[in-house]
Motif scaffolding. Structure first.
Motif, mmCIF file in Angstrom:
data_model
loop_
_atom_site.group_PDB
_atom_site.id
_atom_site.type_symbol
_atom_site.label_atom_id
_atom_site.label_comp_id
_atom_site.label_asym_id
_atom_site.label_seq_id
_atom_site.Cartn_x
_atom_site.Cartn_y
_atom_site.Cartn_z
ATOM 1 N N ARG A 104 2.390 -11.923 0.627
ATOM 2 C CA ARG A 104 2.779 -10.930 -0.375
ATOM 3 C C ARG A 104 2.360 -11.377 -1.773
ATOM 4 N NH1 ARG A 104 7.528 -6.922 -0.444
ATOM 5 N NH2 ARG A 104 6.903 -6.911 1.708
ATOM 6 N N GLY A 113 -5.467 -6.326 -1.882
ATOM 7 C CA GLY A 113 -4.065 -6.651 -2.170
ATOM 8 C C GLY A 113 -3.119 -5.781 -1.363
ATOM 9 N N LEU A 114 -3.455 -4.505 -1.233
ATOM 10 C CA LEU A 114 -2.615 -3.605 -0.444
ATOM 11 C C LEU A 114 -2.652 -3.941 1.043
ATOM 12 C CD1 LEU A 114 -3.186 -0.205 -2.231
ATOM 13 C CD2 LEU A 114 -1.017 -1.380 -1.909
ATOM 14 N N CYS A 163 -2.846 -6.994 2.193
ATOM 15 C CA CYS A 163 -1.925 -8.139 2.289
ATOM 16 C C CYS A 163 -0.469 -7.686 2.233
ATOM 17 C CB CYS A 163 -2.191 -9.130 1.157
ATOM 18 S SG CYS A 163 -3.773 -9.963 1.282
ATOM 19 N N VAL A 164 -0.158 -6.798 1.314
ATOM 20 C CA VAL A 164 1.218 -6.310 1.204
ATOM 21 C C VAL A 164 1.580 -5.482 2.430
ATOM 22 C CG1 VAL A 164 2.761 -4.830 -0.138
ATOM 23 C CG2 VAL A 164 1.244 -6.414 -1.302
ATOM 24 N N GLY A 217 -1.307 -10.803 -2.092
ATOM 25 C CA GLY A 217 -1.542 -9.385 -2.360
ATOM 26 C C GLY A 217 -1.250 -9.032 -3.812
#
Length: 122
Positions: free
Chosen positions: A4, A45-46, A48-49, A7
């Motif tokens: 997180r 990043g999204l 990963c989140v 991300g």
């Protein structure tokens, strides 16, 4: 560093690229490079989140949600960007500032929580 937080860092970097695009106001291909670079960082990043949204043993569900989050953002991003054709640099500047704030929040709140073992004495 957690997934997180990674991300959040990628989203922060994408937001900074979009802010740089807004402030520098490049012309031609440099503008496109900054636009797509910022979008790539935000989408990664999204991913990963999105991978951290599902808790459990179903790996396939992690993968589906991990790629659905950036797909949803990209669809909304392209729709709004198409409607705001004229001030595109301002749009990227505003979205960049929002992603910087979201990225900072994910980095700060994404730290792993350390739990004390039951019966531990200090």
């Amino acid at each position: 560093m957690t997934v997180r937080q990674l991300g959040g860092g990628l989203g922060l970097l994408g937001g900074l690229v979009w802010i740089a695009r807004w402030l520098l106001s490049p012309e031609g291909s440099a503008s496109d490079v900054l636009r797509y670079a910022g979008l790539a960082f935000v989408l990664l990043g999204l991913v990963c989140v999105g991978l951290t949204l599902v808790k459990g043993q179903a790996l396939w569900l992690d993968i589906v949600v991990g790629f659905a989050a950036p797909a949803l953002f990209w669809a909304i991003y392209e729709m709004v960007r198409a409607e705001i054709a004229e001030p595109a640099l301002l749009f990227h500047g505003i979205v960049g500032v929002l992603w910087v704030l979201v990225g900072i929040g994910l980095i700060v709140k994404g730290k792993p929580r350390v739990q004390e073992p039951v019966g531990a004495t200090v």
